[in-house]
Each structure stands twice: as C-alpha cells, then as structure tokens.
Design an enzyme around this catalytic site. Structure first.
Site, mmCIF file in Angstrom:
data_model
loop_
_atom_site.group_PDB
_atom_site.id
_atom_site.type_symbol
_atom_site.label_atom_id
_atom_site.label_comp_id
_atom_site.label_asym_id
_atom_site.label_seq_id
_atom_site.Cartn_x
_atom_site.Cartn_y
_atom_site.Cartn_z
ATOM 1 N N GLU A 205 0.806 -1.219 0.000
ATOM 2 C CA GLU A 205 0.000 0.000 0.000
ATOM 3 C C GLU A 205 0.842 1.273 0.000
ATOM 4 O O GLU A 205 0.340 2.358 0.266
ATOM 5 C CB GLU A 205 -0.961 -0.029 1.186
ATOM 6 C CG GLU A 205 -1.926 -1.201 1.079
ATOM 7 C CD GLU A 205 -2.866 -1.334 2.249
ATOM 8 O OE1 GLU A 205 -2.782 -0.501 3.173
ATOM 9 O OE2 GLU A 205 -3.687 -2.265 2.246
ATOM 10 N N LYS A 338 -15.717 -1.703 2.584
ATOM 11 C CA LYS A 338 -15.046 -2.220 1.386
ATOM 12 C C LYS A 338 -16.110 -2.888 0.518
ATOM 13 O O LYS A 338 -16.578 -3.978 0.861
ATOM 14 C CB LYS A 338 -13.981 -3.254 1.766
ATOM 15 C CG LYS A 338 -12.815 -2.707 2.577
ATOM 16 C CD LYS A 338 -11.924 -3.854 3.027
ATOM 17 C CE LYS A 338 -10.667 -3.359 3.727
ATOM 18 N NZ LYS A 338 -9.878 -4.486 4.292
#
Length: 426
Positions: A205, A338
């Site tokens: 990330e 999500k």
C-alpha cells in the site's frame, strides 16, 4: 429511459500483478463505462467470495476467467434491457441471480465489477460526476485520509506484527493542504529511515517496510517525522493503527506478537493498547481483536470506545447483518467499508445507512490489491463518510484516489474538509 445495452468483462492486472476483473457496461445511448475490482490480502472469513479459477497452470491458480465468463454470459443475459439508473433493482437482480449469501456462484468480483460500472455509466450518461450521482446535492464533504506510511503484518515481509501504521491529517482547512502535509511527513520519514540505515522498500500500500525490534518503534519514528516536517503531533497530524489481529490470533484467542516474542490474551492486548494510546496521539485502532473474539471486542470497546475510534473490518466485513450484531453488543464504534466484501454498491449503501443511523463512523477503504480505478474517492464524497483509507502517498494505484479527491475538491470550489470536526460528535 436509459437501459443496459451490453455488458462484458476482461481479465486485467491489479497492483500486485494478480489477475482481476474489469467490467464494462454500455447503455442504450452508447455511453460506456468500466470498473476494475480490487482484492484483499488479509481477508475476513465472512467476506463475499472472490471467484478464482484455481487452475495452477495460469497465474498460480489466481486467474479470473470463470468470473469473467459469468459476466459475459449469465449476468449479461439477465441484465440487458433493465433500467440503468435503477441501481437498487439491478443490484437486487444480481443477488437473485447468484442465489447464495456470499456470491459463491457468480463471484463477488464479477458482481461488484458490474455494479460499479453501471453506476459510473449512469452518472456519465446523465452528465453528472459519480459523487453527485450517488450522493445528490449534499455530497460536499472531503474525507480525512488515513495514510498508511509504515507497513507490517501480511502487507510486508518484515518483523512488525501490526499491519498498518497510519497518519491522519486532522488539523487542516482543506484536503489539498492535508495531503501536502502528509506527503511531507512521508518524505521526512524516508530520510529518517535512511539515516538509521533502515530499509525504505515499500509494501503493498505504499508504506515503508523497515525492520524494527518491536511494534512501538514505528510509532516513535513516525512521531519524529511529523515534528521534523514542521507539524504538531496530535494536533495537526494524529496516528492510527490497523492491527489486523485476526492474523495474530490462535484458537484460544491468544495473540502472538512475534516481533516482541509475546503471547497476550484479549485483556492483556487491550491493556497494551491502552498504554500506547496514553503515550502516543493514537485516535483510531482497526481490527484490534480477532473477528471471532466478540467478548474481547466488547471489553476493548468498554475500555477505549469513548476515547478513540475502534474500527471493525474483518469483524463486520461491510455486512449489515453482522454490523447489527455489533450494534446490539455495543462492539466497536466505526466500520471499514469495502464494497468487495459484500458484493454490490446497493448492499454497501445499506450497511453505511445502518452505521450512520447508529452513529458508527464509516471509513471508505481500498484493498491491498488495487488498480488505477478511483471509484472509492467519489464514493467517500458521495456518502459524506468523512474518512478514506487508500494507502500512502506512493504507488500510482494509491495516488489515483488522492488525485481524484483533489479534482473533486476543485470542482466543489473547496467543498468542506471535515478535519478536526471528524471526532467531535464523540
């Protein structure tokens, strides 16, 4: 009336070099839009099913040709001719077509790709930005980013147990200034790591993945980086953690902190968090306990829930019925959102509505396997969630979301950057 004219899917690549789905929807006026589905590394076991081919001769079994074929045959056949702007109806048809609670037949990756692409195509056909189409006239709030600047756990090959060490730029007047400050802290952190001869390779990330002796050292060096960059620790920029503790737990709900050679039960781990919160300006802890440790979660919420944000990710998996259980048990006070954990945009919206009704904060989130798709940036503004988690100020698949938010802020002539107001309700 705008209707769905054609749907197709293509196997493309995500940021980890693994296959994923790009779904495209074409409307009756020939408007076309596409969406690329993300994929997680540490996943909650109650998440909707991501359909993979399991053909070891292709992509080590991770191909998504079956999911693509489901889009190109079953889904396409049943959705052509439906009203494009009735997102809820189309998403319900997708759920009915699959017929399982977790999209085990069609694959949540197939279903979500179509759901996202449909929303984007409808917005485009109506000449509206996606955030305006989904959120209406009240979509005005730019979220506080939770920037992952040191990676550990399953997101990096190092000795740190906690998965993410994040900064939250709360003390700024605009998203643009908040992002600038965060980037400056990130670059300052790199210099500090270089000075200590630490690795400055990055994780999935975009955060750095150095080796430290324990889980506290990253908090120390991030605090130093914030102050060295010229910002006030805790006042302008606060800290946040994603422990991803379901990756650390055993069947007896003991948590193995291998980086520190410790094994702690739920209460001991909560005491450890309390020490960290007392020493550092930590305002949010995500997945502080395992997704199955409901008793531990209740204790954590009792001990720290009035003081900081406690986010359930693996705990809730964006699922409204599981969130309802958490609400009834007074567990957590925030939920990570999500879309690929649940399957469609409409189901995601249902979970957000439930969370907001019960004063749970909502954090719109990326996955560790991402792409250049910036859907979640518009989604965060559309729903006025106030928080977005989409990685560091590195790696173009993360930057794509930040750049889209900068565009939106410009379009809104500034909009409202929620900043310090984020936690004032509590």
């Amino acid at each position: 009336m705008l209707t769905i004219k054609d749907i197709h899917a293509l196997e493309v690549m995500d940021s980890r070099g693994n296959p994923t789905i790009q779904a495209s929807v074409i409307l009756s006026d020939n408007t076309k839009a596409s969406a690329i589905v993300p994929s997680g590394a540490s996943t909650g076991k109650r998440e909707a099913l991501e359909l993979r081919d399991n053909d070891k001769t292709r992509f080590l079994g991770k191909g998504v040709l079956r999911a693509c074929e489901n889009v190109n045959s079953v889904i396409k056949h049943h959705l052509i001719g439906l009203e494009a702007t009735n997102q809820a109806f189309v998403d319900e048809r997708l759920r009915a077509l699959d017929g399982t609670p977790n999209y085990a037949n069609l694959g949540a990756n197939a279903v979500l790709g179509v759901s996202m692409a449909l929303a984007r195509a409808s917005a485009k056909a109506l000449n509206l930005p996606l955030y305006r189409y989904l959120g209406g006239a009240n979509a005005l709030t730019l979220p506080v980013p939770m920037l992952n600047i040191i990676n550990g756990g399953t997101h990096a090959n190092n000795s740190i147990d906690f998965q993410e060490y994040m900064i939250m730029p709360l003390g700024f007047e605009s998203f643009k200034e908040a992002l600038r400050a965060s980037a400056e802290v990130y670059h300052t952190l790199k210099k500090l790591l270089d000075e200590k001869n630490q690795l400055t390779s990055v994780g999935d990330e975009g955060g750095f993945a150095p080796n430290f002796n324990n889980n506290v050292e990253p908090l120390e060096i991030i605090s130093q980086a914030i102050e060295k960059a010229g910002y006030k620790l805790g006042e302008e920029i606060a800290l946040a953690l994603d422990v991803a503790s379901s990756e650390l737990v055993d069947e007896h709900f003991n948590y193995h902190l291998k980086g520190e050679n410790k094994i702690l039960d739920s209460h001991e781990l909560v005491a450890y968090y309390k020490e960290l919160v007392a020493k550092y300006p930590i305002v949010s802890i995500e997945d502080g306990l395992s997704e199955d440790d409901w008793e531990g979660w209740a204790f954590l919420s009792k001990e720290l829930g009035r003081q900081i944000q406690l986010v359930g990710d693996d705990l809730f998996v964006t699922n409204a019925s599981i969130l309802q259980k958490g609400i009834e048990k007074n567990v957590a006070n925030a939920i990570l959102i999500k879309p690929n954990q649940i399957g469609t945009i409409s189901e995601t919206l249902e979970t957000i509505r439930l969370a907001k009704h019960h004063a749970y904060q909502c954090v719109i989130s990326h996955r560790s396997g991402e792409s250049e798709d910036s859907f979640i940036a518009d989604f965060a503004v559309a729903l006025n969630t106030g928080e977005i988690k989409t990685g560091s100020t590195a790696r173009s698949e993360r930057i794509a979301k930040y750049n889209r938010l900068l565009e939106i802020e410009h379009e809104l002539k500034g909009g409202i950057y929620i900043g310090k107001e984020l936690f004032k309700h509590g």
